[in-house]
Design an enzyme around this catalytic site. Structure first.
Site, PDB file in Angstrom:
ATOM      1  N   GLU A 127      23.794  27.088  29.135  1.00  0.00           N
ATOM      2  CA  GLU A 127      23.850  25.689  29.559  1.00  0.00           C
ATOM      3  C   GLU A 127      22.910  24.896  28.677  1.00  0.00           C
ATOM      4  OE1 GLU A 127      22.968  25.644  33.739  1.00  0.00           O
ATOM      5  OE2 GLU A 127      24.770  26.804  34.231  1.00  0.00           O
ATOM      6  N   GLY A 131      19.355  28.633  27.787  1.00  0.00           N
ATOM      7  CA  GLY A 131      20.144  29.576  27.017  1.00  0.00           C
ATOM      8  C   GLY A 131      19.554  30.953  27.155  1.00  0.00           C
ATOM      9  N   SER A 132      18.352  31.111  26.611  1.00  0.00           N
ATOM     10  CA  SER A 132      17.698  32.419  26.681  1.00  0.00           C
ATOM     11  C   SER A 132      17.414  32.806  28.133  1.00  0.00           C
ATOM     12  CB  SER A 132      16.383  32.397  25.903  1.00  0.00           C
ATOM     13  OG  SER A 132      16.648  32.047  24.567  1.00  0.00           O
ATOM     14  N   ILE A 157      30.101  26.718  24.106  1.00  0.00           N
ATOM     15  CA  ILE A 157      31.031  27.777  24.469  1.00  0.00           C
ATOM     16  C   ILE A 157      32.097  27.969  23.393  1.00  0.00           C
ATOM     17  CG2 ILE A 157      32.586  28.690  26.246  1.00  0.00           C
ATOM     18  CD1 ILE A 157      29.483  28.344  26.918  1.00  0.00           C
ATOM     19  N   GLU A 363      24.594  35.179  21.385  1.00  0.00           N
ATOM     20  CA  GLU A 363      24.589  36.439  22.153  1.00  0.00           C
ATOM     21  C   GLU A 363      23.155  36.942  22.344  1.00  0.00           C
ATOM     22  OE1 GLU A 363      27.755  38.975  22.061  1.00  0.00           O
ATOM     23  OE2 GLU A 363      29.119  37.577  21.058  1.00  0.00           O
ATOM     24  N   GLY A 364      22.255  35.975  22.528  1.00  0.00           N
ATOM     25  CA  GLY A 364      20.832  36.275  22.675  1.00  0.00           C
ATOM     26  C   GLY A 364      20.130  36.151  21.334  1.00  0.00           C
TER      27      GLY A 364
HETATM   28  C1  LIG Z   1      27.980  28.044  17.639  1.00  0.00           C
HETATM   29  C2  LIG Z   1      27.475  28.635  18.924  1.00  0.00           C
HETATM   30  C3  LIG Z   1      28.333  29.356  19.720  1.00  0.00           C
HETATM   31  C4  LIG Z   1      27.901  29.849  20.954  1.00  0.00           C
HETATM   32  N1  LIG Z   1      28.793  30.499  21.763  1.00  0.00           N
HETATM   33  C5  LIG Z   1      28.415  30.812  23.037  1.00  0.00           C
HETATM   34  C6  LIG Z   1      29.367  31.309  23.978  1.00  0.00           C
HETATM   35  O1  LIG Z   1      30.551  31.527  23.646  1.00  0.00           O
HETATM   36  N2  LIG Z   1      28.974  31.552  25.243  1.00  0.00           N
HETATM   37  C7  LIG Z   1      27.689  31.328  25.652  1.00  0.00           C
HETATM   38  O2  LIG Z   1      27.394  31.543  26.814  1.00  0.00           O
HETATM   39  N3  LIG Z   1      26.771  30.869  24.778  1.00  0.00           N
HETATM   40  C8  LIG Z   1      27.096  30.582  23.491  1.00  0.00           C
HETATM   41  N4  LIG Z   1      26.157  30.089  22.624  1.00  0.00           N
HETATM   42  C9  LIG Z   1      24.815  29.834  23.086  1.00  0.00           C
HETATM   43  C10 LIG Z   1      23.770  30.797  22.542  1.00  0.00           C
HETATM   44  O3  LIG Z   1      23.943  32.074  23.069  1.00  0.00           O
HETATM   45  C11 LIG Z   1      22.398  30.209  22.845  1.00  0.00           C
HETATM   46  O4  LIG Z   1      22.229  29.095  21.996  1.00  0.00           O
HETATM   47  C12 LIG Z   1      21.284  31.206  22.666  1.00  0.00           C
HETATM   48  O5  LIG Z   1      21.344  32.182  23.649  1.00  0.00           O
HETATM   49  C13 LIG Z   1      19.920  30.542  22.672  1.00  0.00           C
HETATM   50  O6  LIG Z   1      19.782  29.683  23.762  1.00  0.00           O
HETATM   51  P1  LIG Z   1      19.207  28.216  23.559  1.00  0.00           P
HETATM   52  O7  LIG Z   1      20.016  27.568  22.518  1.00  0.00           O
HETATM   53  O8  LIG Z   1      19.187  27.566  24.872  1.00  0.00           O
HETATM   54  O9  LIG Z   1      17.761  28.422  23.016  1.00  0.00           O
HETATM   55  P2  LIG Z   1      16.440  28.496  23.893  1.00  0.00           P
HETATM   56  O10 LIG Z   1      16.598  29.472  24.942  1.00  0.00           O
HETATM   57  O11 LIG Z   1      16.064  27.097  24.258  1.00  0.00           O
HETATM   58  O12 LIG Z   1      15.424  29.037  22.836  1.00  0.00           O
HETATM   59  C14 LIG Z   1      14.700  28.243  21.892  1.00  0.00           C
HETATM   60  C15 LIG Z   1      13.803  29.138  21.054  1.00  0.00           C
HETATM   61  O13 LIG Z   1      12.849  29.791  21.887  1.00  0.00           O
HETATM   62  C16 LIG Z   1      12.936  31.183  21.747  1.00  0.00           C
HETATM   63  N5  LIG Z   1      12.654  31.824  23.025  1.00  0.00           N
HETATM   64  C17 LIG Z   1      13.205  31.529  24.233  1.00  0.00           C
HETATM   65  N6  LIG Z   1      12.736  32.356  25.168  1.00  0.00           N
HETATM   66  C18 LIG Z   1      11.869  33.202  24.548  1.00  0.00           C
HETATM   67  C19 LIG Z   1      11.081  34.287  24.971  1.00  0.00           C
HETATM   68  N7  LIG Z   1      11.078  34.708  26.239  1.00  0.00           N
HETATM   69  N8  LIG Z   1      10.309  34.929  24.038  1.00  0.00           N
HETATM   70  C20 LIG Z   1      10.319  34.522  22.750  1.00  0.00           C
HETATM   71  N9  LIG Z   1      11.053  33.506  22.299  1.00  0.00           N
HETATM   72  C21 LIG Z   1      11.816  32.867  23.191  1.00  0.00           C
HETATM   73  C22 LIG Z   1      14.330  31.427  21.276  1.00  0.00           C
HETATM   74  O14 LIG Z   1      14.450  32.652  20.607  1.00  0.00           O
HETATM   75  C23 LIG Z   1      14.566  30.255  20.364  1.00  0.00           C
HETATM   76  O15 LIG Z   1      13.982  30.529  19.111  1.00  0.00           O
HETATM   77  C24 LIG Z   1      26.555  29.634  21.370  1.00  0.00           C
HETATM   78  C25 LIG Z   1      25.684  28.952  20.527  1.00  0.00           C
HETATM   79  C26 LIG Z   1      26.125  28.433  19.333  1.00  0.00           C
HETATM   80  C27 LIG Z   1      25.158  27.674  18.496  1.00  0.00           C
END
Ligand SMILES: Cc1cc2nc3c(=O)[nH]c(=O)nc-3n(C[C@H](O)[C@H](O)[C@H](O)COP(=O)(O)OP(=O)(O)OC[C@H]3O[C@@H](n4cnc5c(N)ncnc54)[C@H](O)[C@@H]3O)c2cc1C
Ligand SMILES: Cc1cc2nc3c(=O)[nH]c(=O)nc-3n(C[C@H](O)[C@H](O)[C@H](O)COP(=O)(O)OP(=O)(O)OC[C@H]3O[C@@H](n4cnc5c(N)ncnc54)[C@H](O)[C@@H]3O)c2cc1C
Lengths: 380, 317, 250
Positions: A127, A131-132, A157, A363-364
């Site tokens: 969302e 994400g993470s 997505i 995917e994480g």
């Molecule tokens: C083109 C594209 C396609 C995608 N397709 C899908 C899909 O089909 N389905 C779906 O569900 N998602 C999808 N995603 C989403 C994607 O999985 C997320 O963007 C990703 O999991 C990271 O989440 P976030 O963007 O909210 O980053 P955040 O969670 O906001 O993270 C920001 C930064 O903080 C770091 N961070 C966060 N938590 C921690 C922690 N505990 N320890 C250390 N570092 C941390 C992260 O590594 C990152 O560097 C897609 C994303 C993109 C860009």
């Protein structure tokens, strides 16, 4: 006993995927990137060849590929175009929770169209605000008689809006964390859904990424996977598997970077000889090769563990993080070997870098991969 | 005796036959050279054939000459028997290559296909042949008796100076074949046959349309060149199959080969990579054709070709 | 009715071939079903899909590694395969071995590519036909089968012609005949359980040719370039190159 040889059938699969890549993907990739869409007719061809949703079990009319089989394909298609492959891979991502958690009756009902025509699936977990930290999701699934009513939105997505079926992860009560999480299969036909495509991505532009908005979307409770509270676990089990194809496809990208760089280095002259004569360039090529070989075995082993039904979460995370970092660095060095020519779109290498960057994120993220690996180390 | 499978038109022996004659002379040394013609030759052809060899067989019969390999093989068999030949040389065209294996099997002889640089050393017959889509040359050797199809252009054609001297024997041969052929459609040949052109200008899919070939033809005319095509272009129906160069088309070996908008797939390369010089016009510097060329003009052919035409016209005036 | 499809295994068209000390190094080339033979496999499948009741059998002669190529033909949809293992000297020897299988199977029709891209030979089809005393149809690009009679078109010297011939016969295939299908994934899976019967055959060197030397046929090219900025200039440069380097009289 160790045996590094693929079976005859696996070699054939690999050859099929390589052939498909050469004939259908390589010639279409640049344009797909430029036009931000899948090549015309490609999904139909992938379907006819059996490369779309190849995990669909044989009893449902599919090919029932093992994960190891699947990643042989992933490496080949990733070689051709990571963006195009992501469309297929994201479909597998949507299919996996159904294969892992749906009852046989649900599988027969929901997956029947997959044998008939080219269908994409999607996986909607992330969302805008989380994400993470997936367990913090806000999308609400309210029980109403025999239905669930979904409201909220999902971000980033892949295949969003195009997919016939989307597995939506939601919560029945945001205050309960993952204990109230659900995974619900939402057909495209259910009213109240909107998809907003996200344009101008850095890379993987052939693949469609959308924001999905759910406004009181009603789906029968028969579409719930597992029970209430199982959603988060289903999502994590899914990703433990699907990260392995991300790893293998990254190896494909790295292989492509190596091949392009090798070819160019042998031809490009500087100081009166091919730049491949310089040891500084040779070492870059050698490092790419080291990365490709080691990455591939990490991915193979993680897939093999999964196919044996053994724990593979940390191995999948290691393969995904290592391979995508390795491939990013290979693409980066390929640009360096191309010099100025590497920086422009007429040559294929800048696209490799733009594309494979995403493999370190989706995917994480690779940070989260390390969290998973460290957690498993500390637990032991 | 060495026997040659000759053919020709109203005007005389074909170029391929003349090449066989000069090769046959080389191999035969002082021994007599034999040849045969299938069908009823017109006078100029007969005269030339009588200059070319020492003994000539005319093979006549219903249904001859024929493009059917079963009939051609039966006719050639009759000539081989009559001549008591140990070596048959024939042109490596479509017909020659399809009936020579039949002959070899029937007689238990060796077969060399599309042979160049043929040498006969006592009982050792060797030749250079290409393999792996022309990417590898191989020296192959065997022992006569043998049937050898000879690569076009691998020797220079004989110049016939002597008077018609060969004694002519007519052989009536009854041939039969279960194969019925009809509706023959001849290839439309360009004015300059590709196999004989010094310069070949080949257009590929890069031209973009059938219409664009008009400018290619004009360029070819100005250069006195033959026009070739890639399979992509032939498949699209832009050019006739007769112009296709490559594995499934013709093999050409001109002094200069100009490949315009041709990517250079290996199946195409195998039909032209023995050319003296290769010039590519392509917008893609990475195209395999560019890499296999002596000179590559990297740019839009729709600009380069008109400029070439203009410059050549300028020289004419 | 039985259709036999004779296939060869050749290095992929894209692979680079290198010769060292007279030996061709194929270890880095990927070996595939010959492109010309793919048309033969496809045509057998199409004949059956058009309603013919037939068993479709792939046959190959040569190294044991050919099994992989036979599996590829099975994955496209053929029913079973025969593999004759032996190092055969030349296309005629291969043809004799294939003819033996045809007799053994009592085949009615044999399909194979018009040219084999290993020896660049066009002899296989004609020689099989000769061994069996059957008619051959070379360079076929349209084919139908009606009540035991083949009709179609093929290329002949100087053009093309329609043909008609009763079975049994050998037909050699080429481009234009059809569009070979991919061995789909489900078919690959199914082909696992199909039979590949392998037997070894004695080596016959009797009347074949022997390889005495070989080398790369790639000619060293000059590799000069003209980057077009002004088409007129580029044209002038090209023409003077043709005159001076290639010695073309313009
Ligand atoms: C083109 C594209 C396609 C995608 N397709 C899908 C899909 O089909 N389905 C779906 O569900 N998602 C999808 N995603 C989403 C994607 O999985 C997320 O963007 C990703 O999991 C990271 O989440 P976030 O963007 O909210 O980053 P955040 O969670 O906001 O993270 C920001 C930064 O903080 C770091 N961070 C966060 N938590 C921690 C922690 N505990 N320890 C250390 N570092 C941390 C992260 O590594 C990152 O560097 C897609 C994303 C993109 C860009
Ligand atoms: C069994 C088999 C047999 C075959 N036999 C043959 C054969 O005999 N002969 C044959 O030719 N092929 C053959 N092929 C097909 C071959 O593989 C190729 O598909 C074909 O040669 C491609 O034709 P092309 O170069 O015209 O087209 P393309 O590969 O599409 O190349 C077009 C080229 O034009 C360039 N271009 C485009 N626009 C411009 C412009 N405006 N200015 C400059 N350049 C431009 C492009 O950069 C490109 O390099 C065979 C294939 C198989 C499988």
């Amino acid at each position: 006993m160790l045996d590094f040889e693929l079976s005859e059938e696996q070699k054939q699969l690999q050859a099929l995927a390589r052939d498909f890549t050469r004939k259908e993907i390589l010639p279409a990739a640049q344009r797909a990137d430029r036009e931000e869409r899948m090549p015309e007719g490609l999904l139909e061809k992938a379907f006819a060849t059996g490369l779309l949703n190849p995990e669909l079990p044989e009893e449902l009319g599919g090919s029932g590929l093992s994960l190891l089989d699947e990643i042989l394909i992933a490496e080949e298609l990733g070689y051709g175009c990571m963006g195009i492959y992501t469309t297929l891979m994201a479909s597998a991502l949507g299919l996996t929770p159904i294969l892992l958690a749906a009852t046989p009756e649900q599988q027969r009902r929901l997956l029947a169209p997959l044998r008939e025509r080219p269908c994409l699936l999607a996986f909607a977990l992330s969302e805008a605000n989380n994400g993470s930290d997936a367990a913090a999701m806000r999308t609400l699934a309210r029980r109403d008689g025999g239905d669930f009513v979904i409201s909220g939105s999902k971000m980033w997505i892949s295949n969003g809006g195009e997919a016939e079926l989307t597995v939506v992860f939601a919560t029945t009560d945001p205050s309960q964390g993952h204990r109230s999480s659900v995974a619900i299969v939402v057909p495209r036909s259910a009213p109240g859904q909107q998809a907003h495509p996200i344009h101008h991505k850095l890379g993987q532009r052939a693949s469609l990424t959308s924001e999905l908005v759910f406004d009181e979307v009603r789906v029968p409770a028969e579409n719930l996977l597992g029970e209430v509270g199982a959603g988060f676990r289903i999502a994590m089990q899914t990703l433990d598997r699907t990260r392995i194809p991300v790893a293998a496809a990254s190896v494909g990208v790295a292989r492509r970077a190596r091949d392009e760089a090798l070819r160019y280095a042998k031809e490009r002259q500087a100081f009166g000889r091919p730049v491949a004569d310089f040891q500084a360039i040779q070492f870059k090529l050698a490092d790419m090769e080291i990365g490709i070989q080691s990455g591939r075995w990490l991915a193979y082993r993680a897939a093999w563990l999964a196919d044996q039904g053994r724990p593979h979460s940390a191995e999948a995370a290691a393969a995904k993080a290592y391979c995508s970092d390795m491939a990013f660095s290979a693409a980066n060095e390929a640009i360096q070997i191309f010099g100025g020519a590497g920086y422009v779109g007429e040559y294929p290498v800048e696209k490799l870098l733009r594309d494979v960057k995403l493999n370190q994120i989706y995917e994480g993220t690779n940070e989260i991969m390390r969290v998973i690996i460290a957690r498993s180390l500390l637990r032991a | 005796m060495i026997l040659l499978a000759l053919d020709g038109t109203g005007a005389g022996l074909s170029r391929a036959s003349l090449e066989l004659v000069s090769l046959g002379r080389q191999l035969a040394g002082d021994s007599p050279l034999g040849g045969f013609l299938i069908g009823d030759p017109v006078q100029p052809l007969l005269d030339q054939a009588r200059c070319a060899v020492d003994q000539l067989w005319l093979l006549r019969g219903e249904g001859l000459p024929s493009t059917d390999p079963q009939r051609a093989a039966q006719a050639a068999e009759a000539a081989l028997q009559a001549a008591e030949a140990q070596l048959l040389l024939l042109p490596a065209g479509r017909l020659g290559r399809s009936y020579s294996p039949r002959l070899a099997v029937q007689r238990g002889w060796a077969l060399l296909e599309d042979a160049a640089e043929l040498q006969l050393d006592g009982q050792q017959l060797s030749a250079t042949c290409y393999a792996y889509l022309g990417r590898i040359w191989q020296r192959r050797s065997t022992h006569p008796p043998a049937v050898v199809s000879v690569k076009a252009g691998s020797v220079s054609p004989a110049e016939l100076v002597s008077v018609p001297a060969a004694e002519v024997r007519v052989l009536e041969v009854a041939t039969s074949s279960p194969l019925e052929e009809r509706d023959f459609v001849g290839q439309k040949l360009s004015r300059v046959p590709l196999s004989e052109a010094e310069v070949v200008v080949t257009g590929g899919r890069g031209l973009g349309s059938q219409e664009a070939f008009a400018m290619l033809e004009e360029l070819a005319d100005l250069l006195g060149a033959g026009v070739g095509a890639t399979r992509a272009v032939v498949d699209a129906g832009w050019r006739p199959y007769a112009e296709q160069v490559g594995q499934t088309g013709q093999t050409v070996q001109p002094k200069v080969y100009l490949a315009i908008g041709v990517s250079g797939a290996v199946q195409h390369l195998s039909g032209m990579n023995k050319s003296g010089y290769i010039v590519a016009v392509n917008k893609d510097p990475e195209a395999p054709m560019v890499k296999s060329s002596d000179l590559a003009v990297i740019g839009d052919l729709h600009k380069v070709v008109p400029a070439l035409i203009q410059a050549l016209r300028g020289r004419r005036d | 009715m039985k259709i036999l499809v004779a296939v060869r295994q050749v290095p992929d068209a894209e692979s680079r071939l290198e010769v060292s000390e007279g030996n061709l190094d194929l270890s880095r080339a990927s070996l595939v079903l010959d492109g010309m033979d793919e048309y033969a496999v496809e045509e057998a499948l199409l004949l059956r899909e058009a309603g013919l009741e037939a068993e479709l059998i792939a046959v190959a002669v040569g190294a044991a590694a050919l099994e992989e190529t036979l599996r590829a033909a099975l994955a496209m949809g053929l029913d079973r395969a025969r593999l004759l293992v032996g190092e055969l000297a030349d296309p005629l020897a291969v043809a004799r071995a294939v003819a033996e299988v045809a007799r053994d199977e009592q085949a009615d029709l044999i399909l194979t590519g018009s040219q084999q891209s290993d020896w660049d030979s066009q002899a296989l089809g004609p020689a099989i036909a000769a061994c069996l005393g059957w008619p051959q149809v070379s360079w076929c690009h349209a084919l139908q089968l009606d009540g035991g009679v083949l009709r179609g078109r093929h290329d002949v010297e100087g053009g093309s012609a329609a043909f008609e011939v009763a079975l049994p016969a050998v037909v050699t295939t080429q481009q234009g005949l059809n569009e070979p299908r991919y061995p789909t994934l489900p078919n690959i899976r199914r082909s696992r359980s199909k039979e590949v019967r392998s037997e070894s055959i004695p080596v016959t060197l009797a009347d074949g040719w022997q390889l005495v030397a070989q080398g790369s046929a790639a000619k060293a090219r000059l590799g000069q370039r003209i980057a077009v900025s002004d088409p007129q200039e580029a044209a002038a440069e090209l023409l003077s190159w043709l005159e001076q380097t290639a010695k073309v009289r313009l």
